[in-house]
Motif scaffolding. Structure first.
Motif, PDB file in Angstrom:
ATOM      1  N   ARG A 104       1.010  -1.263  -0.006  1.00  0.00           N
ATOM      2  CA  ARG A 104       0.105  -0.097   0.125  1.00  0.00           C
ATOM      3  C   ARG A 104       0.901   1.179   0.123  1.00  0.00           C
ATOM      4  N   GLU A 138      -5.148   6.713  -0.201  1.00  0.00           N
ATOM      5  CA  GLU A 138      -4.577   5.379   0.032  1.00  0.00           C
ATOM      6  C   GLU A 138      -4.695   4.390  -1.221  1.00  0.00           C
ATOM      7  N   SER A 140      -4.032   0.525  -2.564  1.00  0.00           N
ATOM      8  CA  SER A 140      -3.523  -0.607  -2.046  1.00  0.00           C
ATOM      9  C   SER A 140      -3.294  -1.812  -3.406  1.00  0.00           C
TER      10      SER A 140
END
Length: 144
Positions: A104, A138, A140
């Motif tokens: 991530r 974020e 991932s």
């Protein structure tokens, strides 16, 4: 181009710090450039695993820093002269157990080129937040 991914050497530190400083100043145009300093590289990679991308002529093209405890890609920076030629891809592919492992990272929303790069490499948006440099997402990477 042919890329070699290797651990950093003591003699790389100045070039890595220069890449970090110059790319941040060129990319994050919405941030006061006076907030970025050459010394930031050593401080921001402290305790991280750094991978250096070397081009076929032996010069440093860029780097990736990883916080292994969290499988967190903290930074991936490529010198502008080498962007778009596969150096970033080579760095991702050098990560331990890539692409069978989950990773991530955080990507600033305004950094559209970086986000497009990560999405093209299988990352997906999984969260968001705010940092001193601006809003981020974020991202991932999960094995298929």
């Amino acid at each position: 181009m042919t890329w070699t991914i290797r651990p950093p050497r003591a003699e790389d530190q100045e070039m890595l710090a220069e890449i970090y400083l110059s790319v941040r100043r060129e990319t994050f145009v919405w941030v006061d450039p006076g907030k970025f300093h050459r010394e930031d590289f050593a401080a921001h990679t402290n305790g991280e695993t750094v991978f250096v991308c070397e081009h076929e002529n032996g010069g440093v093209a860029g780097f990736l820093s990883l916080w292994p405890a969290d499988d967190f890609i903290h930074m991936l920076y490529i010198s502008p002269d080498f962007q778009g030629f596969g150096a970033g891809t080579a760095l991702l592919q050098a990560l331990p157990e890539w692409p069978q492992h989950r990773y991530r990272l955080k990507c600033l929303v305004k950094n559209r080129r970086a986000k497009a790069f990560y999405l093209a490499h299988g990352f997906r948006v999984t969260g968001n937040g705010t940092s001193p440099e601006g809003d981020y997402e974020e991202l991932s990477f999960s094995p298929a």
